[in-house]
Design an enzyme around this catalytic site. Sequence first.
Site, short mmCIF file in Angstrom:
data_model
loop_
_atom_site.label_atom_id
_atom_site.label_comp_id
_atom_site.label_asym_id
_atom_site.label_seq_id
_atom_site.Cartn_x
_atom_site.Cartn_y
_atom_site.Cartn_z
N HIS A 112 -23.84 14.67 2.80
CA HIS A 112 -23.73 15.11 1.41
C HIS A 112 -22.67 16.21 1.31
O HIS A 112 -22.63 17.08 2.17
CB HIS A 112 -25.08 15.67 0.94
N VAL B 177 -4.86 -10.90 -6.79
CA VAL B 177 -4.72 -9.65 -6.04
C VAL B 177 -3.31 -9.09 -6.13
O VAL B 177 -3.12 -7.90 -6.38
CB VAL B 177 -5.09 -9.87 -4.56
N ILE B 178 -2.30 -9.94 -5.94
CA ILE B 178 -0.92 -9.44 -5.97
C ILE B 178 -0.55 -8.96 -7.37
O ILE B 178 0.00 -7.88 -7.55
CB ILE B 178 0.08 -10.53 -5.50
N VAL C 94 0.82 -21.49 -18.97
CA VAL C 94 2.27 -21.29 -18.94
C VAL C 94 2.97 -22.65 -19.01
O VAL C 94 2.68 -23.55 -18.23
CB VAL C 94 2.70 -20.51 -17.68
N LYS D 188 0.83 -1.21 0.00
CA LYS D 188 0.00 0.00 0.00
C LYS D 188 0.86 1.27 0.00
O LYS D 188 0.48 2.30 -0.55
CB LYS D 188 -0.96 0.01 1.20
N ASP E 42 -3.48 -17.47 7.77
CA ASP E 42 -3.20 -18.08 6.45
C ASP E 42 -2.87 -19.56 6.53
O ASP E 42 -2.97 -20.26 5.53
CB ASP E 42 -1.99 -17.38 5.81
P1 FAD Z 1 1.84 -14.06 8.42
O1 FAD Z 1 1.55 -12.62 8.30
O2 FAD Z 1 2.41 -14.76 7.26
O3 FAD Z 1 2.80 -14.21 9.67
C1 FAD Z 1 3.35 -15.43 10.06
C2 FAD Z 1 4.59 -15.16 10.88
O4 FAD Z 1 5.00 -16.39 11.48
C3 FAD Z 1 5.79 -14.68 10.06
O5 FAD Z 1 6.39 -13.58 10.69
C4 FAD Z 1 6.72 -15.88 10.02
O6 FAD Z 1 8.08 -15.50 9.94
C5 FAD Z 1 6.40 -16.51 11.37
N1 FAD Z 1 6.74 -17.94 11.47
C6 FAD Z 1 6.49 -18.94 10.59
N2 FAD Z 1 6.90 -20.12 11.10
C7 FAD Z 1 7.43 -19.86 12.32
C8 FAD Z 1 8.01 -20.66 13.34
N3 FAD Z 1 8.11 -21.98 13.22
N4 FAD Z 1 8.46 -20.04 14.45
C9 FAD Z 1 8.36 -18.70 14.62
N5 FAD Z 1 7.80 -17.90 13.70
C10 FAD Z 1 7.33 -18.47 12.57
N6 FAD Z 1 -4.23 -9.05 3.28
C11 FAD Z 1 -5.14 -8.09 3.51
O7 FAD Z 1 -6.07 -8.32 4.30
N7 FAD Z 1 -5.05 -6.86 2.93
C12 FAD Z 1 -4.05 -6.55 2.07
O8 FAD Z 1 -3.99 -5.44 1.56
C13 FAD Z 1 -3.08 -7.55 1.79
N8 FAD Z 1 -2.06 -7.28 0.95
C14 FAD Z 1 -1.12 -8.25 0.71
C15 FAD Z 1 -0.11 -7.96 -0.20
C16 FAD Z 1 0.84 -8.92 -0.48
C17 FAD Z 1 1.94 -8.60 -1.46
C18 FAD Z 1 0.79 -10.19 0.18
C19 FAD Z 1 1.84 -11.22 -0.08
C20 FAD Z 1 -0.21 -10.48 1.09
C21 FAD Z 1 -1.19 -9.51 1.34
N9 FAD Z 1 -2.25 -9.76 2.21
C22 FAD Z 1 -3.20 -8.80 2.44
C23 FAD Z 1 -2.38 -11.06 2.91
C24 FAD Z 1 -1.86 -10.93 4.35
O9 FAD Z 1 -0.54 -10.48 4.33
C25 FAD Z 1 -1.96 -12.28 5.04
O10 FAD Z 1 -3.27 -12.77 4.94
C26 FAD Z 1 -1.60 -12.14 6.51
O11 FAD Z 1 -0.30 -11.66 6.66
C27 FAD Z 1 -1.74 -13.49 7.22
O12 FAD Z 1 -1.42 -13.32 8.56
P2 FAD Z 1 -0.87 -14.51 9.45
O13 FAD Z 1 -0.69 -13.93 10.82
O14 FAD Z 1 -1.72 -15.69 9.29
O15 FAD Z 1 0.56 -14.89 8.83
P1 NAI Z 2 -4.61 -15.07 -5.90
O1 NAI Z 2 -5.20 -16.34 -5.49
O2 NAI Z 2 -5.28 -13.80 -5.57
O3 NAI Z 2 -4.42 -15.06 -7.48
C1 NAI Z 2 -3.69 -16.02 -8.16
C2 NAI Z 2 -4.07 -15.96 -9.63
O4 NAI Z 2 -3.15 -16.75 -10.36
C3 NAI Z 2 -5.47 -16.52 -9.91
O5 NAI Z 2 -6.17 -15.63 -10.74
C4 NAI Z 2 -5.18 -17.85 -10.56
O6 NAI Z 2 -6.19 -18.25 -11.47
C5 NAI Z 2 -3.87 -17.57 -11.27
N1 NAI Z 2 -3.03 -18.73 -11.51
C6 NAI Z 2 -2.78 -19.79 -10.70
N2 NAI Z 2 -1.91 -20.63 -11.27
C7 NAI Z 2 -1.58 -20.10 -12.48
C8 NAI Z 2 -0.71 -20.50 -13.52
N3 NAI Z 2 0.02 -21.61 -13.43
N4 NAI Z 2 -0.62 -19.73 -14.61
C9 NAI Z 2 -1.35 -18.58 -14.71
N5 NAI Z 2 -2.20 -18.15 -13.75
C10 NAI Z 2 -2.30 -18.89 -12.64
O7 NAI Z 2 -3.10 -15.12 -5.35
P2 NAI Z 2 -1.99 -14.00 -5.22
O8 NAI Z 2 -2.28 -12.83 -6.08
O9 NAI Z 2 -0.71 -14.73 -5.35
O10 NAI Z 2 -2.16 -13.53 -3.72
C11 NAI Z 2 -2.07 -14.48 -2.64
C12 NAI Z 2 -3.00 -14.12 -1.54
O11 NAI Z 2 -2.55 -12.94 -0.88
C13 NAI Z 2 -4.39 -13.81 -2.02
O12 NAI Z 2 -5.17 -14.97 -1.98
C14 NAI Z 2 -4.91 -12.80 -1.07
O13 NAI Z 2 -5.67 -13.43 -0.10
C15 NAI Z 2 -3.66 -12.20 -0.43
N6 NAI Z 2 -3.55 -10.81 -0.86
C16 NAI Z 2 -4.52 -9.93 -0.50
C17 NAI Z 2 -4.48 -8.62 -0.91
C18 NAI Z 2 -5.57 -7.72 -0.54
O14 NAI Z 2 -6.36 -8.08 0.32
N7 NAI Z 2 -5.69 -6.54 -1.12
C19 NAI Z 2 -3.37 -8.11 -1.72
C20 NAI Z 2 -2.42 -9.14 -2.09
C21 NAI Z 2 -2.51 -10.42 -1.64
#
Ligand code: FAD
Ligand code: NAI
Length: 476
Positions: free
Chosen positions: A455, A194-195, A248, A58, A323
């Site tokens: 409004h 989403v990513i 792919v 963000k 997750d």
């Molecule tokens: P995580 O955030 O993955 O945290 C897990 C933690 O556990 C990590 O710090 C890891 O190092 C630690 N860990 C793992 N194994 C061990 C172990 N054995 N011992 C100690 N520590 C350990 N979600 C949204 O809602 N809004 C968004 O805008 C959004 N944007 C995203 C953008 C990107 C690029 C990505 C990749 C994800 C995004 N997400 C977004 C998804 C969001 O980041 C995850 O859903 C969220 O972080 C999950 O939280 P969590 O606590 O389950 O795990």
């Molecule tokens: P995603 O599940 O959102 O999208 C993956 C996309 O890749 C799908 O459209 C799928 O059909 C496609 N795909 C899968 N395999 C493929 C292949 N072999 N070739 C071509 N296309 C293929 O997963 P993404 O974007 O990796 O994000 C992971 C997770 O992170 C999301 O599920 C979301 O929950 C979280 N996230 C949330 C955000 C938010 O809340 N704004 C922002 C970024 C991530």
Amino acid sequence: MSKEFDVVVIGAGPGGYVAAIRAAQLGKKVACVDSWVDESGKPKPGGTCTNVGCIPSKALLQSSEHYEHAKEGFKEHGIEVSSVKMKIDQFLARKNTVVQQNNDGILFLFKKNKIDFFSGRASFDGKADNGRYKIAVEGKDNAELTAEHVIIATGSEPRALPGVEFDEKQILSNTGALDIPAVPKRLGVIGAGVIGLELGSVWRRLGAEVTVLEGMPKFLTVADEGVAKEAAKIYKKQGLEIEVGAKVGGVKKTAKHVTVSYENAKGEAQTLEVDKLIVSIGRVPTTEGLNAESVGLKMDERGFIEVDDNCQTNLANVWAVGDVVRGPMLAHKAESEGVAVAERIAGEHGQVNYNTIPSVLYTSPEISWVGKNEQQLKEEGRKYKVGQFPFLANGRARALGDTNGFVKVIACADTDEVLGVHIIGPQASELIAEAVAIMEFKGAAEDIGRICHAHPTLSEALKEAALGVDKRSVNF
Ligand code: FAD
Ligand code: NAI
């Protein structure tokens, strides 16, 4: 000597750190263990969300949007900017500062709530004689902890294409995609989820030619079809090339380029040559290193920790959230589960309503939704009514100069209960909160229509869409 706790939380992402705080608020003695550190070994709690997810993406979306506005968007307001310079180093440095502020904030909250934080990797180490779980910590801190309850919140990591490793220089996961040191001329993205869409947008705004290859035959199948169609139209106009139905086959890299070979929707062999490639095809749960087998913790066939509706695993007093368990991979879902589990441990009735978890895409325009979409309701054979209101007819959107998109309210044909709200347009991420609240209270479209909205605000578009359910929008 082992240290004794009521609750040990493994992972300090949004699921884990929030669970730890709530358990501490409820009077439990809590430890939280997290393995995320920087190159110097300094702990960086906050998980994927804080370090390489929600927060840094963000930050870059904001910087790149400012840049695009300065270049293109101010003209219609009568502001001429003679030369706009991009300092990518500064973009990345600012993003890193924002991340660091969040890491520090979590460490502060741990102290404030008297939570013992351990930096290192946690693993199950069997059970003590008194039946408590033993957790070994290895890393910056080395310790043996025992706990009555364990909450696993170890999150997820990027899924790689089979045989194509992330090098984070040319073939990037979200980690590398948030740290590209110079704008690539041609950027490829595999996966229009989403990513792919958020990070593809960042680099497109900064000048990269972005091509997104999506495997599914349709675009953005998780969204309402009407929203997905509108989004595809707008992204195309912005210059984001999205090709659906792309199978792919392989990825090859040379010193300078990455070549993706794929079959297009017509079955024709194609190649895409790019300078960098983001692979964003979903994420997989992180359970490696937990030594889960030693205590008999059950996983499902996809590698997620198996839990029931209360996030209880197959082991007594071992819980899992976020997750690493079924359900959407979203930070707010992880947080809600973390809070609910902490409350259950304390004997309260923690609750998560999985029907009202909002989804948001932070592209421009933003997209958000909660509840069911039209396709889902058709499949279920439910009778529903739809009200839709375009931002073009909203005074505030016109004043902002941001009139793309619409709000769609779907209500039950018999009871008028709101079943879903779908928004594409300005501030969709904020507007969805009202819809979530209404659905939590099982409100009707008429309830939204009767609420007095300030409004001129964008939220009037939600009210108008709700009135539209009974064909009585005022301004459309
Ligand atoms: P995580 O955030 O993955 O945290 C897990 C933690 O556990 C990590 O710090 C890891 O190092 C630690 N860990 C793992 N194994 C061990 C172990 N054995 N011992 C100690 N520590 C350990 N979600 C949204 O809602 N809004 C968004 O805008 C959004 N944007 C995203 C953008 C990107 C690029 C990505 C990749 C994800 C995004 N997400 C977004 C998804 C969001 O980041 C995850 O859903 C969220 O972080 C999950 O939280 P969590 O606590 O389950 O795990
Ligand atoms: P995603 O599940 O959102 O999208 C993956 C996309 O890749 C799908 O459209 C799928 O059909 C496609 N795909 C899968 N395999 C493929 C292949 N072999 N070739 C071509 N296309 C293929 O997963 P993404 O974007 O990796 O994000 C992971 C997770 O992170 C999301 O599920 C979301 O929950 C979280 N996230 C949330 C955000 C938010 O809340 N704004 C922002 C970024 C991530």
